[in-house]
Design an enzyme around this catalytic site. Sequence first.
Site, PDB file in Angstrom:
ATOM      1  N   ASP A 164       0.854  -1.176   0.000  1.00 27.02           N
ATOM      2  CA  ASP A 164       0.000   0.000   0.000  1.00 27.02           C
ATOM      3  C   ASP A 164       0.891   1.228   0.000  1.00 27.02           C
ATOM      4  O   ASP A 164       1.879   1.250   0.726  1.00 27.02           O
ATOM      5  CB  ASP A 164      -0.830  -0.022   1.281  1.00 27.02           C
ATOM      6  CG  ASP A 164      -2.296   0.009   0.967  1.00 27.02           C
ATOM      7  OD1 ASP A 164      -2.629   0.076  -0.242  1.00 27.02           O
ATOM      8  OD2 ASP A 164      -3.085  -0.032   1.902  1.00 27.02           O
ATOM      9  N   ASP A 190      -6.644  25.553   9.598  1.00 29.13           N
ATOM     10  CA  ASP A 190      -6.740  24.200   9.047  1.00 29.13           C
ATOM     11  C   ASP A 190      -5.895  23.265   9.913  1.00 29.13           C
ATOM     12  O   ASP A 190      -4.672  23.321   9.904  1.00 29.13           O
ATOM     13  CB  ASP A 190      -6.205  24.241   7.602  1.00 29.13           C
ATOM     14  CG  ASP A 190      -6.320  22.894   6.910  1.00 29.13           C
ATOM     15  OD1 ASP A 190      -6.695  21.907   7.586  1.00 29.13           O
ATOM     16  OD2 ASP A 190      -6.016  22.817   5.708  1.00 29.13           O
ATOM     17  N   GLU A 219      -1.918  18.387   6.439  1.00 28.08           N
ATOM     18  CA  GLU A 219      -1.552  19.125   5.235  1.00 28.08           C
ATOM     19  C   GLU A 219      -1.550  20.620   5.522  1.00 28.08           C
ATOM     20  O   GLU A 219      -0.631  21.339   5.129  1.00 28.08           O
ATOM     21  CB  GLU A 219      -2.535  18.821   4.098  1.00 28.08           C
ATOM     22  CG  GLU A 219      -2.358  17.413   3.566  1.00 28.08           C
ATOM     23  CD  GLU A 219      -3.435  17.026   2.561  1.00 28.08           C
ATOM     24  OE1 GLU A 219      -4.169  17.928   2.105  1.00 28.08           O
ATOM     25  OE2 GLU A 219      -3.532  15.825   2.256  1.00 28.08           O
ATOM     26  N   PHE A 250     -13.224  23.277   5.401  1.00 27.12           N
ATOM     27  CA  PHE A 250     -13.376  22.615   4.106  1.00 27.12           C
ATOM     28  C   PHE A 250     -14.771  22.033   4.006  1.00 27.12           C
ATOM     29  O   PHE A 250     -15.272  21.401   4.921  1.00 27.12           O
ATOM     30  CB  PHE A 250     -12.341  21.492   4.007  1.00 27.12           C
ATOM     31  CG  PHE A 250     -12.372  20.759   2.698  1.00 27.12           C
ATOM     32  CD1 PHE A 250     -11.675  21.252   1.602  1.00 27.12           C
ATOM     33  CD2 PHE A 250     -13.124  19.601   2.551  1.00 27.12           C
ATOM     34  CE1 PHE A 250     -11.706  20.576   0.391  1.00 27.12           C
ATOM     35  CE2 PHE A 250     -13.166  18.935   1.337  1.00 27.12           C
ATOM     36  CZ  PHE A 250     -12.451  19.423   0.252  1.00 27.12           C
ATOM     37  N   ASP A 307      -9.669  -5.141   1.808  1.00 29.20           N
ATOM     38  CA  ASP A 307      -8.448  -5.875   1.464  1.00 29.20           C
ATOM     39  C   ASP A 307      -8.632  -7.377   1.658  1.00 29.20           C
ATOM     40  O   ASP A 307      -7.812  -8.165   1.182  1.00 29.20           O
ATOM     41  CB  ASP A 307      -7.274  -5.435   2.349  1.00 29.20           C
ATOM     42  CG  ASP A 307      -6.790  -4.045   2.001  1.00 29.20           C
ATOM     43  OD1 ASP A 307      -6.925  -3.663   0.825  1.00 29.20           O
ATOM     44  OD2 ASP A 307      -6.295  -3.352   2.896  1.00 29.20           O
TER      45      ASP A 307
END
Lengths: 594, 687
Positions: B316, B353, B357, B384, B529
């Site tokens: 992954d 935020d 990120e 957001f 998975d």
Amino acid sequence: MNTSDWLQTLFVFTVLLLLVKPLGAFMAKVYQGERTLLSPLLVPAENLLYRICGVDKDDEMSWQRYAIAMLLFNLVGFLALFALLMLQHLLPLNPQGLPAFPWQRALNTAISFTTNTNWQVYSGETAASSFTQMVGFGVHNFISAATGMAIVIALIRGFARRKTASIGNFWVDLSRGILYILLPLALVAALILVFQGVIQNFSPYKTVPLLQTTSFEKPQMDEAGQPRRDAAGKPLTDPVVVDEVTLPMGPVASQEAIKELGTNGGGFFNANSAHPFENPTPLSHLLETLLLLLIPASLTSTFGIMVGNSRQGWMLLAVMLFLLLVSFGVLQWAETSGTPQMMALGIEGGNMEGKEVRFGIAATSLFEVATTATSCGAVAAMHDSLTPIGGLVPLSLILLGEIVFGGVGSGLYTMLAFAVIAVFVSGLMIGRTPEYLGKKIEGQEMWMSIVTILSAGIVVLILSGIAMITPSAVAAMANPGAHGLSEVLYAFASMANNNGSAFAGLDASVNFYTLLGSLAMLIGRYVPAVAILAMAGSLGSKKYIPPSLGTLPTDRAPFALWLTLVILIVGALTFFPALALGPIVEHLTMRGGN
Amino acid sequence: MSKHRAPSQSVFDSELLKNALVEAFKKLDPRSLWRNPVMLAVEIASCITLVTFLLSLTGANREPVWFTATVSVWLWLTVLFATFAEALAEGRGKARAASLRKSRTDVSAKRLAAPDFSSPQTTVGASELRKGDYILVEAGELIAGDGEVVAGAALVNESAVTGESAPVVRESGGDRSAVTGGTTVTASAIIIKITANPGETFLDRMISLIEGAKRRKTPNEVALEVLLIALTLVFLLVCANISPLSIYSVAATGQGSPVSLTILVALFVCLAPTTIAALLPAIGIAGMDRLFQKNVIALSGRAIEAAGDVNVLLLDKTGTITHGNREAVALVPVGGHAKRELAQAALMASLGDETPEGRSVVTLAKQQGSLLEVLPTGAVVIPFSADSRLSGVDVDGVIYRKGAADSIVTFIRHQGGSIPKELAEKVNAIAHAGATPLAVSRDAEILGVINLKDIVKSGIQERFQQLRSMGIKTVMITGDNPLTAAAIAAEAQVDDFLAQAKPEDKLRLIKEHQEAGFMVAMTGDGTNDAPALAQADVAVAMNTGTQPAREAANIIDLDSNPTKLLDIVLIGKQILMTRGNLTTFSISNDIAKYFAIIPAALVSIYPQLGALNVMHLASPYSAILSAVIFNALIIPLLVPLALKGTKFRPMPAEKLLIFNLMVYGVGGIIVPFIGIKAIDLGLGLLI
């Protein structure tokens, strides 16, 4: 070795190596049913044969069916030959009126020829008629060889096929081996042999006057079989003059060609390839040496082609060639060196005892190495008369399991079983579940490989042990002591590994050797054969694993070296004690001057 | 985060040694030795020498008493060393299992009639719980069995299983619903649906695996055992063959005596592959144990060995190849704005935020110099939203926004602003490099673009390089678009990638590789998975993963660290290599043993065979004893190697083979010559 020795040796190996690739490719085509040069001539014959026998050539067999067909076919062949030997006196082409075989000898001989061993407890010229030689032995020389080839082809298919349960059709493989490969090659070889002076006739034995008469004193016997003596107790003798000799005749050339080509080895005459009617000239000698090695060597190439990587075949050929050349070197050295005892008598030029002067030491050594390296067993010299180390060489080649080229088919499949073991251990050593030619090697393959490489050795260990404590077996030795032990060891090694050559010096016609020897030949042939077919079935049904960087390449020098070591170590560990009490102690004794 | 791993145990811990010694004697029972036929044969051989010793006491045996006694003692020691090696390997596992078992003390559970907090409760023992029962677990209570959270969310301390003391969130629905029996709820209450009967829980399986109780032989072990048994049989026959041959030789030469039973038995034990047979069980158990030290549980030995064969590794991207979150790495101004101006706007747009990120944008912007770093009072944070796909802040009437370029463009057009010409070019340049462009706007102006990049873990390239040199192909699996995926794949130096991967794509990829004959390993944690995990040959589930993922896997990583696969592969290879190397070593040893014993056994018949005594051993008795003692002592000397495993160096197969052949093959030939000679010299001082 002088120049002519070098040239002869070089000639044999050059021609052999030149022929390996074309013959290997030809055999691959034959067994894969592709068109060859001979197809226009032989395809109709092949198809006719199938129609008569009711064989469907596209009927693929499982390994079990293949094995049963092989065993049944061999059983029928054995019964036919056994019957023929027991009824020899009633059958045609018997100008000498030779009697039937005693049952023990018939049994031993029938098994011997069925198993491609060709151990001979009879001497050809005094016991077998031309009919027996041709219809009995000759036919078996072809079919036992073709059987061995069919088995190895089935194993190769196992490696080459993916997720397929079938391994081919035994009847088709058998027929093609005989029709396309053995018959044409034997025909050409027989013609060359005739050209060199090998006889081919149905004449009665000829009596001819000797050019040089000999004479000797023959003791007089009384009615009780005791020597008569004069008043002083000296034996009474009559002078006898020998001025004529009986020359045996027969269809020798046709037998001779397939005898070498199919690694059979059953001589037309007792003296085998040392007899001038079987092997008259140096050229016929070289041709016969070449014929011994031809098919077993070429099969490595067939193997490479059929598994889709010709380097794999070359690697096996290199291992075989290496072992052969080393053996040749040792034998040649031992015989040229002679013995201290001979030196003391002022005999120069090495040990010529038991050898033919027309061949010399080098060409003889080459033949003897080739005949014991392949499971042929034809001889051009008497192995009993080799020096101790010289005798150790053919004995070791047989004890290694007949893999240095080996018998037609059987040599390669036994070698492949060794390769499986070598792959397994080396696979573990690099940290991977071992794989060979893309097939995973697991419990089943290990069992079958081990059975293949060890069954002959186990038979030798058990039977030679029993022999040494059986009075009748011990009494049959001509040379009690270490040399006699070598003779017994050699006899069982030769029979269990389906070689067929004899060390001689041992009276193998006593029941102990004929009967236990028959058992040894049967086990040595069919246990590995069935194990190999089982392995073929198991491999064929596996999926193919493409090689990666983590896969050990099996077509390169390091693996070849490892394989050689595995072969030598297995052989040495199994037979070191027995060899120590035979040839090794004999050599040490000889060097010690005793 | 703190870790409390099982304290590392040295190979020769005194308590362990004592227990192992007791166990070693118990394992001498032929019924338990049956599993190891080679050692059983040695035990029978030892019994025979005991008889010959007793016979020599009565004078019925022509050999000296001290000789038969010493041979017998050392043969018994050979068997004992073998059982000791196995007991020692098991002992380490047992110590760990005992600590696990402590957390499985029988707890009581509150069984609910229905999955509802208000449903009536009955208190039952954990052993009475069955699949499908619902239980309520409140703060401070132990979870009584494996299950799935069906209602509520709670913090769970899983240190009993994972050694990780920081509690983790377990909640109903989603990928974090699985709970393990023996772990503790530290806050809040949850309802759990029991998914395993007592005795079948994860902890139970772990304990039995570690104890080796359920250890079955792997296909490789079986194949190796075939070889060892066959060799043993051949050596048995070799020794049996010597007897009649020597009887004959005595009769033929009229001197010496046939090889005695004691010597034949001694030779047999020396030749039989005792070294590898003695250490074989220990190698497998120790391998599992080494994995456990790395906090990985293999649910079968087969899985570890399969790991050694893996050709394709599916990884992954997120969390394995890259750090989980993208990071701002560059600010690209557009429309003639200064970089500092862009930095200030980006900073403002991100101060509210709290995502990683967003924080990385703040960090990057701060590097541009003294900027306003806290939100002024009265600022309104615009979070957001899926609708506008923008976030930002409104300060004193100034509107700061950041978002995907097309969203910002729409937003600015809506505000009546103009779009700088070079914007599209800059955005595309960033996207082509595999990164994510975020446009930044102030009021109706676009100031520039933030370059958000997936950060590839440092050192990952070297690990992939190692894998490549072992012949393992790495495939990165990601939900990213092909462009981004290609860029990251190139940077991480994986061999291949699967972009925009859906569960069925993963399954298909695995099947394709398997069809082509490859062994596939993959890591996974989500329920989606599970099908792929079930298909893979080696399936590593993260312990934080869902119950279906854990059930589909054959290896569980308690640390939930996906790069563990590398360690697992290495350990799988190590186990096979240790077996192969010790087999080669064991068989190579036989050459020296022959040179010690054969001349000694036969020299009375043929004095000439003294020439084979290349080691110049003092006397026949001393030669045979030296070989027997060497054969026994080599087992305990190699125990540390068997437990630690031979070193694996990533290199091409052929080089590795040559290296190991030099060490264990050539070494195996030379070492016993030296060892036997040394023991012979030592014996010379004693006798």
